[in-house]
Design a protein around this motif. Structure first.
Motif, short mmCIF file in Angstrom:
data_model
loop_
_atom_site.label_atom_id
_atom_site.label_comp_id
_atom_site.label_asym_id
_atom_site.label_seq_id
_atom_site.Cartn_x
_atom_site.Cartn_y
_atom_site.Cartn_z
N LYS A 430 0.83 -1.21 0.00
CA LYS A 430 0.00 0.00 0.00
C LYS A 430 0.87 1.26 0.00
O LYS A 430 0.45 2.31 0.48
CB LYS A 430 -0.95 0.00 1.20
N ARG A 479 -11.64 -0.21 18.35
CA ARG A 479 -12.56 -0.82 19.33
C ARG A 479 -11.76 -1.84 20.16
O ARG A 479 -11.07 -2.70 19.59
CB ARG A 479 -13.70 -1.54 18.62
N PRO A 481 -12.05 -4.91 22.51
CA PRO A 481 -13.06 -5.87 22.94
C PRO A 481 -12.92 -6.21 24.43
O PRO A 481 -11.81 -6.13 24.99
CB PRO A 481 -12.78 -7.10 22.08
N GLY A 514 -11.11 -8.53 9.49
CA GLY A 514 -11.62 -7.59 8.48
C GLY A 514 -10.43 -7.10 7.66
O GLY A 514 -9.33 -7.66 7.72
N GLY A 515 -10.65 -6.02 6.90
CA GLY A 515 -9.58 -5.48 6.05
C GLY A 515 -8.32 -5.19 6.85
O GLY A 515 -7.21 -5.46 6.40
N ILE A 516 -8.51 -4.68 8.06
CA ILE A 516 -7.34 -4.30 8.85
C ILE A 516 -6.62 -5.52 9.41
O ILE A 516 -5.39 -5.57 9.45
CB ILE A 516 -7.74 -3.27 9.91
N ASP A 519 -4.52 -6.65 6.63
CA ASP A 519 -3.37 -5.75 6.44
C ASP A 519 -2.30 -6.01 7.50
O ASP A 519 -1.11 -6.08 7.19
CB ASP A 519 -3.83 -4.28 6.57
N ARG A 573 -14.54 -14.56 15.06
CA ARG A 573 -15.57 -15.27 15.82
C ARG A 573 -16.57 -15.94 14.89
O ARG A 573 -17.12 -16.97 15.21
CB ARG A 573 -16.29 -14.29 16.75
N LYS A 574 -16.79 -15.34 13.73
CA LYS A 574 -17.74 -15.92 12.77
C LYS A 574 -17.21 -17.26 12.28
O LYS A 574 -16.00 -17.43 12.15
CB LYS A 574 -17.90 -15.01 11.55
N GLN A 583 -12.64 -6.51 -0.60
CA GLN A 583 -13.20 -6.00 -1.85
C GLN A 583 -13.22 -7.09 -2.93
O GLN A 583 -12.34 -7.94 -2.97
CB GLN A 583 -12.33 -4.86 -2.36
N THR A 635 -10.30 -5.33 15.85
CA THR A 635 -11.71 -5.69 15.99
C THR A 635 -12.64 -4.51 15.68
O THR A 635 -13.64 -4.31 16.36
CB THR A 635 -11.96 -6.23 17.41
N GLN A 637 -13.72 -0.42 14.73
CA GLN A 637 -13.47 0.92 15.28
C GLN A 637 -14.73 1.53 15.86
O GLN A 637 -15.83 1.09 15.57
CB GLN A 637 -12.96 1.89 14.21
N LEU A 666 -15.81 1.58 8.07
CA LEU A 666 -14.97 2.78 7.92
C LEU A 666 -14.19 2.66 6.62
O LEU A 666 -13.50 1.69 6.40
CB LEU A 666 -13.98 2.83 9.08
N ASP A 667 -14.34 3.58 5.75
CA ASP A 667 -13.43 3.58 4.62
C ASP A 667 -13.29 4.96 4.01
O ASP A 667 -14.17 5.80 4.10
CB ASP A 667 -13.75 2.48 3.60
P1 NAP Z 1 -14.20 -4.77 10.20
O1 NAP Z 1 -14.21 -5.16 8.79
O2 NAP Z 1 -15.45 -4.33 10.80
O3 NAP Z 1 -13.60 -6.04 10.99
C1 NAP Z 1 -13.44 -6.12 12.30
C2 NAP Z 1 -13.74 -7.55 12.71
O4 NAP Z 1 -13.57 -7.59 14.10
C3 NAP Z 1 -15.18 -7.93 12.45
O5 NAP Z 1 -15.28 -8.57 11.20
C4 NAP Z 1 -15.53 -8.81 13.64
O6 NAP Z 1 -15.36 -10.17 13.24
C5 NAP Z 1 -14.50 -8.47 14.69
N1 NAP Z 1 -15.13 -7.81 15.84
C6 NAP Z 1 -15.99 -6.76 15.83
N2 NAP Z 1 -16.35 -6.43 17.08
C7 NAP Z 1 -15.71 -7.27 17.92
C8 NAP Z 1 -15.68 -7.43 19.32
N3 NAP Z 1 -16.38 -6.64 20.12
N4 NAP Z 1 -14.92 -8.40 19.81
C9 NAP Z 1 -14.20 -9.20 19.01
N5 NAP Z 1 -14.19 -9.12 17.67
C10 NAP Z 1 -14.94 -8.16 17.13
O7 NAP Z 1 -13.18 -3.64 10.51
P2 NAP Z 1 -11.70 -3.38 10.04
O8 NAP Z 1 -10.87 -4.58 9.79
O9 NAP Z 1 -11.26 -2.46 11.07
O10 NAP Z 1 -11.85 -2.66 8.65
C11 NAP Z 1 -12.65 -1.54 8.57
C12 NAP Z 1 -12.82 -1.11 7.14
O11 NAP Z 1 -11.59 -0.60 6.68
C13 NAP Z 1 -13.19 -2.16 6.15
O12 NAP Z 1 -14.56 -2.38 6.08
C14 NAP Z 1 -12.66 -1.57 4.88
O13 NAP Z 1 -13.62 -0.72 4.33
C15 NAP Z 1 -11.47 -0.77 5.32
N6 NAP Z 1 -10.23 -1.48 5.02
C16 NAP Z 1 -10.15 -2.37 4.00
C17 NAP Z 1 -8.98 -3.01 3.76
C18 NAP Z 1 -8.85 -4.00 2.64
O14 NAP Z 1 -9.82 -4.35 2.00
N7 NAP Z 1 -7.67 -4.53 2.39
C19 NAP Z 1 -7.90 -2.77 4.54
C20 NAP Z 1 -8.01 -1.89 5.58
C21 NAP Z 1 -9.19 -1.26 5.83
P3 NAP Z 1 -15.81 -11.40 14.17
O15 NAP Z 1 -16.95 -10.91 14.99
O16 NAP Z 1 -16.18 -12.49 13.22
O17 NAP Z 1 -14.61 -11.74 14.94
#
Ligand code: NAP
Ligand code: SF4
Length: 682
Positions: A430, A479, A481, A514-516, A519, A573-574, A583, A635, A637, A666-667
């Motif tokens: 990136k 966030r 947990p 998730g995406g992060i 990464d 967890r899923k 994406q 987990t 934000q 968040l994006d």
């Molecule tokens: P996210 O996609 O929402 O993933 C966070 C994961 O954490 C969830 O899928 C969830 O999965 C888990 N989670 C949520 N709440 C929790 C809790 N209270 N306790 C434990 N696990 C929990 O968020 P993200 O990874 O921060 O990414 C955010 C956004 O950034 C993405 O939607 C994307 O738009 C963007 N992004 C994308 C990329 C990419 O595509 N390469 C890279 C970086 C960022 P489980 O519940 O299944 O564990």
């Protein structure tokens, strides 16, 4: 323009004219074909005309439209665009007139999707189903083949009538013509299959019939698949044989095609090194004398100039960079290439949208494809605005609002701007994100926006300063947990890791996929230099044979597995498939990267506790200890909007944008678009 025009001192090769004999292109920049989704929208051609006109005004030498089918079966989807009848030319005239008015030139791309057509009427050389399409094609009859050749020629003629300067015949990326060329998809035993002479007959007949219809003074570009990147693809000898035959058949220019859509090798993603495939075009330069265009991951004038200086090609094609900045060429010509809003090859608002049958746009330029709808005209009365937060949302809002004549005061609590993009740029693959930081921060300066760093604001301060409106772009916080032992010193959040504030051990558990989470897993496992900045290593990693002695450039070539810096467990967890939220066009690349680095993926887990022994989880009802040295929290934000209520209570007009408004999903794409839309109406 005459060829005696003085050379531009900044990019003399890129900005030199290209004489095609019957016409001259003003420079060596081609805006490559890109489907926008406007082709199928009601009233879309008016919007397309504005979209292309803006790029023509921006100085591009030649534009190629998104793919238009020569007949019904060749449409990309049932309602895909087609040009087969005279009455259809009037809407194309909107485009050609608008482009010509701006001094530009434009070709229509004729695209028959063959087995990639997303409908049940699809046809191909043989009835071999594409791995990326649920619809199996029917094998074309001899009659259908001849009719399709005629249809290509007829669309070519209609393009001329519609005022286009030429056409591009799409012969690559695994579409119909490519399907005839390769034994992977052509199993025929008649004059259209078997020997290479037979397999290339379809392509050549199309070119000959088209040339015959339009005469010699009309551009015909052929997009030739020089590197298929699939098994049973063409060999280099075959590609050269076809290129020579195309030249003889009357093609004006050959454009480079790299990789079929079903290829499992990335070709345009941000993790692909810049200009990763210009060596392919360079090989062809020795074989033909007509001009060649090179393409793929060229996104700056500097890279384009280097390619031309090496003699790899006669022209460079850029599609997405023209979405990101319509003024790309003019800025380069004026010596302001550092003012270009660089395409970061994220695909998020362009190809991912097209994939989901939504209108394309651009993450870093939400006006792209919205030229008639999203404008930053002078406001009737200038307002005094405060923007709190200097991440992408805050910076974008400030820039667009300043364009409207508002007085913008940007406050950032930290000592630098950029928010989450400062973290993203540290993720291997990136690296491009740094260019968005360069563009947005320098644009703030050019717009004379008052930027206040190290300036956290309170409700009282903001109220007292008497702003007309306050825009909260305060972003997100990770966030955390509620897990027993989460405050153990071995636990870090992703921000600390990407900022380099955490020392990681040999075994790490990443919580959240998730995406992060993806990464971070790539960041933690990357050993040594990122392959995105080392083309040799990247080509070896993906098993690409630069001699193309193997069919498709990959068949039988071993991929060199990258070393993994540490052992990573990626947890969710899923109980569902990993990477589902990634994406559509790039998720598979991230999944492949983690697989190569042998990241252990464990789904359906319950986090039980964290102690000095590691992470205790429940998997399939059984307790298990992951003996890790560190844990990284990814987990999701939460919105940071602590000022919001106070400002509302104080009667201040306040707006939330970006992550501060909504942290889920968040994006940057949503954040920047939301910023632009608010700026256009405030
Ligand atoms: P996210 O996609 O929402 O993933 C966070 C994961 O954490 C969830 O899928 C969830 O999965 C888990 N989670 C949520 N709440 C929790 C809790 N209270 N306790 C434990 N696990 C929990 O968020 P993200 O990874 O921060 O990414 C955010 C956004 O950034 C993405 O939607 C994307 O738009 C963007 N992004 C994308 C990329 C990419 O595509 N390469 C890279 C970086 C960022 P489980 O519940 O299944 O564990
Ligand atoms: Fe480039 Fe991303 Fe914009 Fe597409 S959305 S044009 S890839 S910056």
């Amino acid at each position: 323009m005459s060829t005696n025009t003085p050379k531009n001192p900044h990019f003399p090769l890129m900005l030199s004219p290209l004489d095609l004999g019957f016409t001259t292109l003003k420079n060596r920049v081609l805006m490559g074909s890109m489907h926008t989704g406007l082709e199928e929208e009601k009233g879309g051609f008016n919007k397309l005309a504005a979209f292309y006109a803006e790029r023509a005004r921006g100085g591009v030498g030649l534009i190629v439209t998104g793919g238009i089918a020569p007949n019904f079966r060749g449409r990309i989807a049932p309602h895909g665009s087609q040009l087969s009848f005279s009455w259809q030319t009037s809407k194309h005239k909107l485009i050609t007139d608008a482009v010509h008015k701006e001094g530009g030139k434009i070709c229509l791309q004729i695209l028959h999707t063959g087995r990639y057509a997303y409908h049940p009427f699809n046809i191909s050389a043989s009835n071999v189903k594409a791995p990326i399409n649920p619809f199996k094609p029917r094998q074309m009859s001899e009659r259908q083949i001849k009719k399709t050749i005629k249809d290509f020629a007829s669309t070519c003629q209609l393009s001329q009538k519609a005022g286009y300067d030429g056409v591009e015949i799409m012969g690559s990326e695994g579409y119909l013509i490519n399907q005839f060329l390769c034994s992977r998809t052509n199993k025929r035993k008649d004059q259209w299959g078997g020997s290479y002479q037979n397999r290339m007959r379809f392509a050549l007949e199309i070119v000959k019939a088209s040339r015959q219809k339009v005469g010699k003074d009309f551009i015909i570009i052929f997009r030739l698949s020089m590197l298929d990147l699939v098994e049973e693809g063409s060999t280099w000898d075959e590609v050269v044989e076809l290129a020579k035959a195309l030249e003889d058949a009357g093609v004006t220019i050959i454009n480079t095609g790299i990789g079929w859509h079903e290829a499992r090798i990335p070709t345009i993603a941000t993790s692909v090194p810049r200009a990763a495939f210009s060596w392919v075009t360079a090989k062809m330069k020795k074989e033909v004398s007509i001009p060649l265009i090179t393409t793929n991951r060229i996104n700056t004038p500097e890279v384009a100039e280097e390619i031309l200086a090496r003699g790899d090609a006669d022209m460079v094609s850029m599609a997405r960079p023209m979405l990101a900045d319509s003024d790309f060429v003019n800025k380069a010509a004026a010596g302001n290439s550092d003012h270009i809003n660089t395409c970061i090859a994220c695909n998020q608002a362009c190809l991912d949208h097209v994939f989901k049958q939504k209108r394309a746009s651009c993450l870093v330029n939400p006006r792209a494809c919205y030229e008639t709808e999203l404008n930053f005209d002078k406001a009737s009365s200038a307002k005094k605005l405060a923007v709190i937060g200097g991440g992408m949302a805050g910076m974008a809002f400030s820039i667009y609002a300043a364009q409207r004549g508002h007085e913008v005061n940007l406050f950032e609590a930290k000592d630098h701007l950029g928010g989450q993009f400062n973290l993203a740029k540290n993720v291997p693959g990136k690296e491009e994100f740094i260019d968005s930081l360069r563009y947005f921060t320098s644009e703030l300066e050019r717009q004379n926006i008052k930027v206040n760093l190290n300036s956290p604001q309170s409700v009282e301060q903001l109220k007292e300063a008497g702003f007309d409106d306050v825009v909260l772009a305060t972003g997100v916080t990770p966030r955390i947990p509620a897990i027993d032992g989460i405050d153990n010193p071995m636990v870090y959040n992703y921000q600390q890791v990407l900022k380099g504030e955490a020392t990681m051990g040999a075994r790490v558990a990443v919580l959240g996929a998730g995406g992060i989470g993806y990464d971070i897993s790539e960041f933690l496992t990357e050993a040594g230099e990122s392959h995105t900045v080392n083309l040799d290593l990247w080509l070896k990693e993906w098993g690409i044979d630069t001699e193309v002695t193997h069919p498709g450039g990959i068949e039988g070539v071993k991929q060199v597995k990258p070393e993994s810096a540490r052992h990573v467990y990626l947890l969710q967890r899923k109980a569902e498939r990993f990477g589902k939220t990634l994406q559509p066009t790039t998720g598979w690349i991230h999944r492949a990267a983690l697989k190569k680095r042998t990241v252990d993926m464990i789904g359906g887990v319950e986090y039980v506790k964290i102690d000095d022994n590691g992470l205790h989880i429940k998997e399939d009802g059984e307790l298990r200890l992951l003996e890790v040295d560190n844990i990284v929290i990814c987990t999701g934000q939460e919105s940071e909007k602590s000022l919001h209520q106070g400002l509302e209570d104080a009667g201040v007009s306040v707006h939330l944008i970006g992550g501060a408004d909504y942290a889920g999903e968040l994006d940057a794409k949503r954040a920047i678009r939301q910023a632009a839309e608010l700026a256009a109406r405030i």
